[in-house]
Design a protein around this motif. Structure first.
Motif, short mmCIF file in Angstrom:
data_model
loop_
_atom_site.label_atom_id
_atom_site.label_comp_id
_atom_site.label_asym_id
_atom_site.label_seq_id
_atom_site.Cartn_x
_atom_site.Cartn_y
_atom_site.Cartn_z
N PHE A 178 0.82 -1.22 0.00
CA PHE A 178 0.00 0.00 0.00
C PHE A 178 0.85 1.26 0.00
O PHE A 178 0.38 2.34 -0.33
CB PHE A 178 -0.95 0.00 1.21
N GLU A 179 2.10 1.17 0.40
CA GLU A 179 2.95 2.35 0.54
C GLU A 179 3.47 2.79 -0.83
O GLU A 179 4.11 2.00 -1.52
CB GLU A 179 4.13 2.06 1.48
N ALA A 211 5.20 5.85 -1.21
CA ALA A 211 6.26 6.85 -1.08
C ALA A 211 7.55 6.36 -1.74
O ALA A 211 8.41 7.15 -2.12
CB ALA A 211 6.50 7.18 0.39
N GLN A 243 -3.16 6.27 15.02
CA GLN A 243 -4.14 7.26 14.60
C GLN A 243 -5.26 7.41 15.64
O GLN A 243 -6.39 7.76 15.30
CB GLN A 243 -4.69 6.92 13.22
N ALA A 253 -0.15 2.14 8.12
CA ALA A 253 -0.01 3.59 7.92
C ALA A 253 1.08 3.91 6.90
O ALA A 253 2.14 3.27 6.89
CB ALA A 253 0.32 4.26 9.25
N THR A 254 0.83 4.90 6.08
CA THR A 254 1.86 5.39 5.17
C THR A 254 2.86 6.25 5.95
O THR A 254 2.59 6.68 7.08
CB THR A 254 1.24 6.25 4.06
N ILE A 255 3.99 6.49 5.30
CA ILE A 255 5.00 7.37 5.87
C ILE A 255 4.39 8.75 6.18
O ILE A 255 4.64 9.32 7.24
CB ILE A 255 6.15 7.55 4.85
N GLU A 273 1.28 9.48 6.83
CA GLU A 273 0.39 9.40 7.98
C GLU A 273 1.16 9.33 9.29
O GLU A 273 0.74 9.90 10.31
CB GLU A 273 -0.54 8.19 7.84
N LEU A 307 2.25 12.82 10.04
CA LEU A 307 1.12 13.63 10.50
C LEU A 307 0.72 13.26 11.92
O LEU A 307 0.27 14.11 12.70
CB LEU A 307 -0.06 13.50 9.55
N THR A 347 -6.61 12.81 9.65
CA THR A 347 -5.20 12.47 9.53
C THR A 347 -4.28 13.64 9.90
O THR A 347 -3.22 13.44 10.48
CB THR A 347 -4.92 12.01 8.08
N SER A 348 -4.70 14.85 9.58
CA SER A 348 -3.88 16.02 9.91
C SER A 348 -4.48 16.78 11.08
O SER A 348 -5.69 16.96 11.16
CB SER A 348 -3.81 16.96 8.70
N PRO A 349 -3.61 17.24 12.00
CA PRO A 349 -4.14 18.02 13.12
C PRO A 349 -4.73 19.35 12.68
O PRO A 349 -5.41 20.02 13.47
CB PRO A 349 -2.91 18.23 14.02
N ARG A 393 -10.35 3.80 12.05
CA ARG A 393 -9.08 4.01 12.74
C ARG A 393 -9.13 3.60 14.20
O ARG A 393 -8.11 3.46 14.86
CB ARG A 393 -8.67 5.49 12.62
N ARG A 446 -7.23 -1.35 2.61
CA ARG A 446 -6.12 -0.69 1.92
C ARG A 446 -5.30 -1.74 1.17
O ARG A 446 -4.84 -2.71 1.77
CB ARG A 446 -5.26 0.01 2.97
#
Lengths: 344, 344, 344, 344
Positions: A242-243, A245, B189, B212-214, B216, B219, C134-136, C186, C240
């Motif tokens: 899934f990654e 990057a 998360q 989780a992705t890098i 995520e 974040l 995901t983001s604060p 999550r 995912r």
């Protein structure tokens, strides 16, 4: 299924066990350790064979939990295999580095790349003449012309050449010019191709499919060996996850795991895993530290002009720095890089 | 969005830029390089802010392509962060090794494990008092009693203690005994928990979620830093993929990638990635060679009796051998293991 | 482990078996089929319990191969569970459709969405007041104000309300306003939160984690039931994978598999799986055809203005068309959509 | 890149555009909608072609954002393609069902299976004579003998035959007996094989690789079409993910997505996705409800004796029940199953 015989038993006793198995319509492969002769039954054995073998006086023990890949398994051959490519050995104490461009693009670029990787200390030259490409409209490689250029580069540098073969009908042509035949990721389960490279004598570099399990990789190697060619080198090159990057996720744990399960040499391709040259050195060092027997790395004299994979190709300078780093890591774990012009 | 100011500008000029951004209802974080002051605008900036900042006389340049995680990004803080845990530093030249049992099981076992890892050269002690378990019927940890035993083990060995916290309402309790709070994979998360550990002063070990992705992960770290706590250490521990020959797939490339994108220290957990102790040393060496700032390793005095993760726990003897291997690899790349009793 | 007793046995005989198990420090859950009483031993049973139970005269049979999730398993409770949410039933012959915006954004938008989904034939209203982001720096939801607006929308439309709860300390607050508590992807392994919603009486909508296995989802449901709340509805919402052409990969096979292994109702969220509204109807139809007990769908009066998930939200017109399509598919397999104002 | 011309323009005007592109060394493919002629430039166009085409008076518009797969794209051919296999059509209003055993095992079993699926209402017969197997020691198919048996089964039942071809050198042989050539998952990126089946006239059933993205599948189809064969049917058969409760994860969303991006018919293989026959009917119904143009299903007269895939093969009775279920679902969405002996 593996029948264990005392190594000191007479040849006649051993032959009797072989004949017994062959008499059942199965074939046998024998290997020797310091104290034992191991007779591996190839393929799926009938259920009653276990008891029948145990009953033979020469047989010390029968191991039934052997994996489905007999010939490549360490259970069958406990000591490490070494695979010779011209005068370079893969496997053993030395760490072999194969380097060169993704594709053979033209004479000047290839010779420039070949001289650069030779100067940097590579032991072998890579370069694709037949390129499997996702789109039918992408550059598909120079074919025979590319192979001729690879042979010329070998003459110029002394480096043995590994290049990909993508179809059974090309095996003879590629074998005419190459020193080692590469099976690419997308062809790891092209079983007809695996058998074809198994029926010729050149060594084979078998890359893991990007979504193949460790067991599937070992069974693919078994296809090559079952067809008669024991000279196989395995290559971990990153799996699809899934990654995103990175281009792929390098499964670094495949290195110790493959070496635990198989006697074959294992090398790593950090370039296709990373997808970006900045990440290649860290992966290369990690692979050597994890126990890989070598690396295959993309290097291009002008990466930004490459027809494919430019983003992940090292510059000649970057390759030279990487070799310095690999050297100290290899020494830290009691190995060394194959020295230029020495093992050759 | 990051506004770049000449470092030699007067404080008054810089304060003016800060006031301008804050006047727009946003907040600002300042960091310094050798030649520049970097003013990061926290959160999502309105579209017209870019031009408005560029027009300010003190502003040399505005970088709009900064990533969504401002505080953890290297764009905002170019030099490496170091995180202090009592008298041990994570980040910097030394490689820190955290070791201990998966769970705190009882006093004798914990003290035995703690003394073993201290003797082996570990810099910190790990051990879970609150265990997040997939089944409600599995051992869930000793809770407060486990924390007290960890504190006792710290007294006995001098090693700082890292232990997991699984819910916001437990943060105060765990912080009373621990030196570093661990956020486990399944909680990466759990944003409320991230904010809770961000609002207290102890350093935080943030493990990547197995899914989780890098980005995520970064974040998630941003949640902790945005809540006020800059003392975050990232941990790669393997991701979930199609390959089941190992418990998880260690994403070794996460190490150079995280260090490229973030200034935070990065450590690796080879135990949860491998799932089998035989594979742990290769992964540990690979992590150090790839540039990790440390490892967190499971060690148990009697792995076969462990209540959880026994299969992947090193014995004390295995841990000692691993430390020897890590030491030479670290030195090969110009680092060294945190020496016992020295950085402390 | 499940002990089977003839249903016609006396209560006294059955109680004796229960007492026997409880005397060993374990607990028991009883369910009844037409001919049998099933006594499930909760948690991990000691190895000698099997024989001891078999020896009891009232016990017909002991099933040892029961799955690790006792309470949610169909082995323990063969017939389908139905879960009531105010006056709507999930499970059973009718197919329930839950619809509404991703987040509660403001009073006007929410009421507009609520009236639209009620007019379209939805049985329940969804909308998030606490948003795990995901983001604060992303919109985190209106919190209590959002809950109050949901309650107002329920008054206005008669639709029961389902909304997410993200932390144990919020359960009481959310339960004050909601008719059903949603555990988001999550938080599927936020075990403390699972226990918290298990200790209160409202029904729970448990979404599968995006990288959780079927077994992990069932064990998460077991946490809720083991804490005392049997009113759980499972939700498949996409996992995912390597494929990024869609936001997630809807695991449609989870529907028949979950219904095979568990008695709990199973619904599907096509919106989060698809990530684009154009793909939602096909997934919705597929889910009903596969046997799902319902859908949860994102609908927004003006998707292009939504603060989150606008790209995957249906318009009111699109939702109405979808309901027409679902209706005929449901009837084709002998079910029907929960009729508006009837089951209520 | 696609150049749009008013359909009413003279043939001379259109030919001028074609000649212009061909004069640049590129080739062109023309398709017609009700109002437009679409001239697709095949392959990678040079950067200045866009402006040059726009400047031609006959050209209304140039679409540069066309996908990398020109010939298979709906942008190039807006209406659905239909593919004829003998007298059965795939694509269009009717839903085609292909059924039969995994492998051709022997004459009796194959004829029994063929009669059973014909009686159940299948439109075509499947069965493998060349089997790509993970292990070199597994049953590899009967080869030519299997093809002859398939031809006999076609004579006996009237059902057209689809069977797999695994290597370019086998294409002629298989084409001698089959009505449709199947490219299996493991060969989806065997580009030489794709070209080979593109250079012959029989229709091609192209299965998605278990690790292939939607875009890669479409590019694989483009290989076939670019080699000259427009008769391609796409097949979703499940992808490899972390979930192992099923053999693969059926990507049901691939159905609407492929139909959005391409004009080619799309069918679904529920058997390989599920891996267990109990789950096949739910997946089959879901596929039809999602808009699939057909199914390919494994059926065996005695699944427990099958040499491969027995676990996922339906019995004749199970197949008949499935057909009844598919029929009502198809009708619910305004389609119908291809009637036996009618479209033929």
């Amino acid at each position: 299924m593996i029948a264990v015989i005392d190594r000191d038993r007479s040849l006649k006793d051993k032959a009797e066990v072989v004949r017994f198995v062959e008499g059942r319509g199965l074939s046998v492969q024998v290997s020797e350790t310091a104290t034992e002769s191991l007779l591996a039954v190839i393929g799926e054995a009938p259920s009653d064979l276990f008891g029948a073998l145990e009953a033979l006086p020469a047989v010390l023990e029968v191991r039934r939990d052997s994996p489905p890949y007999t010939l490549v398994s360490r259970a069958h051959r406990p000591e490490d295999s070494r695979v010779r490519v011209r005068d370079v050995w893969a496997g053993g104490k030395e760490v072999v580095v194969i380097a060169g461009p993704c594709a053979v693009e033209d004479r000047t670029t290839l010779l420039s790349a070949a001289h650069a990787v030779a100067a940097g200390g590579a032991s072998m030259l890579r370069g694709g003449a037949f390129k499997p490409r996702t789109s039918p409209y992408s550059f598909q490689g120079l074919g025979r012309e590319g192979l001729e250029l690879l042979a010329e580069a070998r003459e110029a540098t002394g480096l043995p050449v590994v290049t990909e073969v993508v179809a059974p009908e090309d095996v003879d042509l590629v074998a005419e010019f190459a020193d080692m035949l590469q099976i690419g990721s997308r062809n790891m389960q092209n079983f007809r191709l695996l058998s074809a490279v198994g029926e010729q004598p050149l060594p084979v570099l078998l890359k893991r499919g990007m979504m193949a399990t460790i067991e599937e990789l070992l069974l693919a190697a078994e296809y090559v060996m079952a067809a008669g060619n024991p000279r196989v080198v395995l290559c971990e090159r990153g799996i699809r996850t899934f990654e995103r990057a990175t281009r792929n996720t390098l499964d670094i744990c495949a290195v110790p795991l493959l070496k635990e399960k198989s006697h074959l040499p294992v090398i790593v391709d950090p370039s296709h895993a990373a997808g970006r040259r900045e990440l290649v050195p860290a992966l290369g060092r990690a692979a050597v530290a994890a126990g890989a027997d070598g690396l295959i790395v993309e290097v291009h004299p002008e990466p930004e002009r490459a027809l494919s994979d430019g983003r992940q190709s090292l510059t000649p300078g970057g390759f030279e720095r990487l070799m310095g780093e690999l050297d100290v890591v290899a020494q830290a774990i009691g190995r060394r890089l194959t020295p230029a012009g020495v093992s050759r």
